[in-house]
Design a protein around this motif. Structure first.
Motif, short mmCIF file in Angstrom:
data_model
loop_
_atom_site.label_atom_id
_atom_site.label_comp_id
_atom_site.label_asym_id
_atom_site.label_seq_id
_atom_site.Cartn_x
_atom_site.Cartn_y
_atom_site.Cartn_z
N THR A 122 105.33 80.85 99.69
CA THR A 122 104.52 82.05 99.94
C THR A 122 103.36 82.10 98.97
O THR A 122 103.44 81.57 97.86
CB THR A 122 105.37 83.34 99.84
OG1 THR A 122 104.54 84.46 100.21
CG2 THR A 122 105.90 83.56 98.43
N ASP A 142 102.06 85.27 98.52
CA ASP A 142 102.12 86.68 98.12
C ASP A 142 103.60 87.07 98.07
O ASP A 142 104.18 87.48 99.08
CB ASP A 142 101.36 87.54 99.13
CG ASP A 142 101.23 88.99 98.71
OD1 ASP A 142 102.12 89.50 97.98
OD2 ASP A 142 100.25 89.64 99.11
N LYS A 156 105.27 89.58 96.76
CA LYS A 156 105.60 90.97 97.08
C LYS A 156 105.61 91.18 98.59
O LYS A 156 106.55 91.74 99.15
CB LYS A 156 104.61 91.92 96.42
CG LYS A 156 104.90 93.40 96.67
CD LYS A 156 103.87 94.27 95.98
CE LYS A 156 104.13 95.74 96.06
NZ LYS A 156 104.30 96.30 97.37
N ARG A 157 104.58 90.73 99.25
CA ARG A 157 104.46 90.90 100.71
C ARG A 157 105.56 90.13 101.43
O ARG A 157 106.18 90.64 102.36
CB ARG A 157 103.08 90.43 101.16
CG ARG A 157 102.77 90.73 102.61
CD ARG A 157 101.35 90.37 102.92
NE ARG A 157 101.27 88.92 103.08
CZ ARG A 157 100.51 88.31 103.96
NH1 ARG A 157 99.71 89.00 104.75
NH2 ARG A 157 100.50 87.00 104.06
N GLU A 196 108.87 92.02 101.07
CA GLU A 196 108.98 93.15 101.99
C GLU A 196 109.34 92.69 103.39
O GLU A 196 110.19 93.28 104.06
CB GLU A 196 107.66 93.94 102.01
CG GLU A 196 107.35 94.64 100.71
CD GLU A 196 105.91 95.13 100.62
OE1 GLU A 196 105.09 94.82 101.53
OE2 GLU A 196 105.60 95.82 99.63
N PHE A 197 108.71 91.60 103.85
CA PHE A 197 108.98 91.05 105.17
C PHE A 197 110.44 90.62 105.31
O PHE A 197 111.15 91.04 106.21
CB PHE A 197 108.04 89.85 105.43
CG PHE A 197 108.24 89.20 106.77
CD1 PHE A 197 107.56 89.67 107.89
CD2 PHE A 197 109.09 88.12 106.93
CE1 PHE A 197 107.74 89.07 109.13
CE2 PHE A 197 109.27 87.51 108.15
CZ PHE A 197 108.59 87.99 109.26
N ARG A 241 104.51 85.99 107.68
CA ARG A 241 103.14 86.31 107.29
C ARG A 241 102.43 85.15 106.61
O ARG A 241 101.20 85.15 106.50
CB ARG A 241 103.15 87.53 106.37
CG ARG A 241 103.63 88.79 107.05
CD ARG A 241 103.86 89.86 106.03
NE ARG A 241 104.16 91.15 106.61
CZ ARG A 241 104.51 92.19 105.89
NH1 ARG A 241 104.59 92.11 104.57
NH2 ARG A 241 104.78 93.34 106.47
N ASP A 242 103.19 84.14 106.14
CA ASP A 242 102.59 82.95 105.53
C ASP A 242 102.48 81.79 106.51
O ASP A 242 102.06 80.70 106.14
CB ASP A 242 103.40 82.51 104.30
CG ASP A 242 103.18 83.43 103.12
OD1 ASP A 242 102.06 83.44 102.60
OD2 ASP A 242 104.13 84.13 102.72
#
Length: 126
Positions: free
Chosen positions: A9, A11, A13-14, A17-18, A112-113
């Protein structure tokens, strides 16, 4: 046979959360948190999934041809995992449904990555 899998990743933190939201559908909970990594575990004796920022500090990239499968146990849970992933910003790679003739039922998405995952189960032949 597998103990754990790491997913890169950019990010933490992001990504945390995911995966908090998506893996909770399967009973996964954070089991370890570090400066560069968050790990989730399920039932004792099963493998773990971790997101991690690359050690060499280069950008994380999704592996071409790499996919992580999540054993959802039944079609309803496949649908719930897929729906939660979409809600959390995943990209659709194939809505939940049967695949082939072997009883495989899966829903495909990218986090998200850009990492590809499938929530799946095996169904009895009718």
């Amino acid at each position: 046979m597998l103990s754990y899998v790491t997913i890169g990743t950019n990010d933490l933190k992001r990504a945390g959360e995911f995966y908090d939201a998506v893996l909770a559908v399967l009973g996964g909970k954070r089991s370890q948190v570090g400066e560069r990594m968050i790990k989730w575990s399920g039932k004792p004796g099963t493998g773990s999934i971790a997101v991690i920022t690359p050690f060499d500090k280069s950008p994380a990239t999704a592996g071409n041809g790499t996919m992580l499968s999540l054993d959802a146990g039944n079609p309803e849970t496949v649908q719930a995992v897929y729906a939660k992933a979409m809600e959390m910003g995943a990209t659709d790679e194939g809505a939940p449904g049967p695949r082939g003739t072997g009883g495989f039922y899966g829903g495909y998405f990218r986090d998200r990555d850009g990492n590809k995952l499938v929530a799946f189960c095996r169904q009895e032949a009718k």
